[in-house]
Scaffold this active site. Structure first.
Site, mmCIF file in Angstrom:
data_model
loop_
_atom_site.group_PDB
_atom_site.id
_atom_site.type_symbol
_atom_site.label_atom_id
_atom_site.label_comp_id
_atom_site.label_asym_id
_atom_site.label_seq_id
_atom_site.Cartn_x
_atom_site.Cartn_y
_atom_site.Cartn_z
ATOM 1 N N GLN A 181 -7.342 -0.179 4.004
ATOM 2 C CA GLN A 181 -8.156 -0.758 5.073
ATOM 3 C C GLN A 181 -9.528 -1.210 4.596
ATOM 4 O O GLN A 181 -10.174 -2.030 5.254
ATOM 5 C CB GLN A 181 -8.321 0.269 6.205
ATOM 6 C CG GLN A 181 -7.053 0.573 6.976
ATOM 7 C CD GLN A 181 -6.560 -0.592 7.805
ATOM 8 O OE1 GLN A 181 -7.317 -1.490 8.167
ATOM 9 N NE2 GLN A 181 -5.274 -0.594 8.120
ATOM 10 N N THR A 237 11.037 -7.919 -11.263
ATOM 11 C CA THR A 237 10.499 -9.271 -11.414
ATOM 12 C C THR A 237 9.279 -9.458 -10.523
ATOM 13 O O THR A 237 9.287 -9.060 -9.361
ATOM 14 C CB THR A 237 11.573 -10.314 -11.045
ATOM 15 O OG1 THR A 237 12.713 -10.105 -11.888
ATOM 16 C CG2 THR A 237 11.050 -11.724 -11.222
ATOM 17 N N CYS A 294 2.438 1.868 11.844
ATOM 18 C CA CYS A 294 3.551 2.583 11.206
ATOM 19 C C CYS A 294 4.108 3.692 12.092
ATOM 20 O O CYS A 294 5.177 4.223 11.826
ATOM 21 C CB CYS A 294 3.095 3.173 9.873
ATOM 22 S SG CYS A 294 2.499 1.914 8.732
ATOM 23 N N SER A 344 -3.617 -3.527 -0.344
ATOM 24 C CA SER A 344 -2.500 -4.326 0.155
ATOM 25 C C SER A 344 -2.969 -5.716 0.560
ATOM 26 O O SER A 344 -4.050 -5.863 1.148
ATOM 27 C CB SER A 344 -1.860 -3.613 1.348
ATOM 28 O OG SER A 344 -0.672 -4.251 1.744
ATOM 29 N N GLY A 345 -2.143 -6.721 0.275
ATOM 30 C CA GLY A 345 -2.528 -8.103 0.521
ATOM 31 C C GLY A 345 -2.643 -8.490 1.981
ATOM 32 O O GLY A 345 -3.508 -9.283 2.354
ATOM 33 N N HIS A 346 -1.776 -7.952 2.828
ATOM 34 C CA HIS A 346 -1.712 -8.458 4.200
ATOM 35 C C HIS A 346 -2.830 -7.951 5.097
ATOM 36 O O HIS A 346 -2.936 -8.359 6.251
ATOM 37 C CB HIS A 346 -0.346 -8.154 4.825
ATOM 38 C CG HIS A 346 -0.133 -6.730 5.214
ATOM 39 N ND1 HIS A 346 -0.082 -6.331 6.529
ATOM 40 C CD2 HIS A 346 0.060 -5.628 4.473
ATOM 41 C CE1 HIS A 346 0.136 -5.023 6.576
ATOM 42 N NE2 HIS A 346 0.227 -4.579 5.341
ATOM 43 N N ASN A 350 -7.589 4.161 8.918
ATOM 44 C CA ASN A 350 -6.927 3.008 9.519
ATOM 45 C C ASN A 350 -6.936 3.029 11.040
ATOM 46 O O ASN A 350 -6.755 1.995 11.687
ATOM 47 C CB ASN A 350 -5.478 2.915 9.024
ATOM 48 C CG ASN A 350 -4.703 4.197 9.257
ATOM 49 O OD1 ASN A 350 -5.123 5.278 8.817
ATOM 50 N ND2 ASN A 350 -3.567 4.107 9.920
ATOM 51 N N GLY A 380 0.792 -1.222 0.000
ATOM 52 C CA GLY A 380 0.000 0.000 0.000
ATOM 53 C C GLY A 380 0.822 1.269 0.000
ATOM 54 O O GLY A 380 0.488 2.237 -0.696
#
Length: 391
Positions: A177, A235, A323, A197-199, A149, A69
């Site tokens: 979020q 990659t 963060c 974001s994936g997590h 968030n 993110g």
């Protein structure tokens, strides 16, 4: 352990891990290579891209993979600033954005751009009249997070997007979020760029996406190769991308059921805390908030002490954004909604998941009540307050 910090990160679900595993050891080819063996990796990437596009009602060729993110937020602001600088150098955002946005804006300000930080009301809702007044002929971008968030307030994104569209201004939303937790439709909401974001949805860490509406003329953020249709070199993180896609698939599969369950659990938590712990307050909009978010402030309490004592009881919680966990300053979000420093310092964010139970919530509130009693018994400010209340 009771895990109540799902806004910071989530458990990678076993189904997600299982989907990722073959791309580490079996289908390990580079998806940019042209030989047949690499085709399996490319298939995995494109299948995930299709799932993620469907999740926000976008086209597959409008989805670009990133490292998370924060990278996507940086990309949206910096690349837009560069691409549209001939039109103008003015950006509008809000006072309660994630630091990935705020610090990027600070960087741009040091490089000749102007940023207007729109205020919010006491519930953390963007002041739309103030946003409209901030628009200038040289405004090139509006960036407003979909859901906060820290306090969980969901913004009127469709209205903000319509305002931006009416004035011919690009609109970006940090949906880190919100993605996978509430429904998103980029067309209905007039969104030009979106970060996710994936997590945050039970996927792996270190993988994110950037939605860029077709026709938006922003350039590469990372240079070096022709990957991602020449817009993001490097990659591909194939296992991460596959995991992100699987996590999104699971999130969409039972979203309505999960929203209902988490909302019921969240409301139970809020009601017990406000009813049973004196001098507590809920931060953010009571109804129009993320299903799994409850953010409180407790008077006469220092947040860090509260977190340590909760941890001793096996309860994982936070006082705000992960963060900024090393900062001694109170949350900029809580200050923006009008809380004084001394109250903002006593904040607690509890963010749930579908795996949490009512029993865990009750255990947490019971322990929290005892922790409040213990900390307040050592507080001179609380002692003086009680004396004045009962002279």
């Amino acid at each position: 352990m009771i895990y109540l910090d799902n806004a910071a990160t989530t458990q990678t679900y076993p189904e997600v891990f299982d989907a990722m595993k073959p791309y580490f050891t079996e289908y390990y080819g580079n998806p940019s290579s042209i030989y047949t063996f690499a085709g399996k990796a490319k298939e995995g990437v494109e299948h995930a891209r299709s799932i993620l596009a469907d999740a926000i009602h976008a086209k597959t060729d409008e989805i670009y993979f990133s490292g998370g993110g924060s990278e996507s937020d940086n990309w949206a602001l910096k690349a837009t600033a560069e691409a549209y600088k001939d039109k103008g150098k003015h950006i509008i955002t809000t006072q309660i954005e994630h630091h990935a946005i705020l610090h990027t804006c600070e960087y741009l300000e040091k490089n000749g751009y102007e940023v207007t930080y729109v205020g919010v009301d006491e519930y953390g809702r963007v002041r739309l009249d103030e946003l409209k007044e901030a628009i200038r002929p040289d405004t090139i971008l509006i960036s407003v997070m979909m859901a906060n968030n820290e306090i969980g307030t969901i913004q009127p994104i469709e209205q903000i997007g319509a305002i931006a569209r009416e004035h011919g201004i690009l609109f970006h939303t940090d949906a880190v979020q919100a993605f996978g937790h509430i429904p998103i439709d980029v067309d209905a909401m007039h969104i030009d760029m979106l970060s996710a974001s994936g997590h945050k949805i039970n996927g792996p860490k270190g993988i994110g996406l950037m939605y860029i509406r077709k026709g938006v003329k922003i350039r590469s953020f990372i240079h070096g190769g022709a990957q991602e249709r020449q817009r993001r070199a490097g990659t591909h993180n194939v296992p991460g991308i596959v995991g992100f896609g699987k996590a999104a698939e699971l999130a969409l599969l039972d979203m309505d059921k999960r929203i209902a369950y988490e909302t019921e659990l969240r409301n139970h938590l809020i009601e017990r805390v406000l009813k049973e712990i004196p001098y507590s307050r809920l931060n953010g909009d009571r109804e129009n908030r993320l299903p799994n978010n409850a953010n409180f402030c407790f008077r006469f309490i220092e947040g860090e002490s509260m977190l340590i004592l909760l941890d001793q009881q096996g309860i994982c919680a936070s006082s705000g954004s992960a963060c900024t966990s090393g900062s001694l300053d109170p949350s900029h979000v809580l200050l923006a909604i009008g809380l004084p420093h001394e109250i903002a310092h006593g904040s607690l964010r509890l963010t749930l998941s579908e795996k949490n139970t009512k029993e865990e919530i009750d255990f947490t509130v019971d322990r929290l009540k005892k922790i409040m009693e213990r900390l307040r018994s050592m507080s001179p400010l609380y002692e003086d307050f009680i004396k004045h209340q009962n002279p």
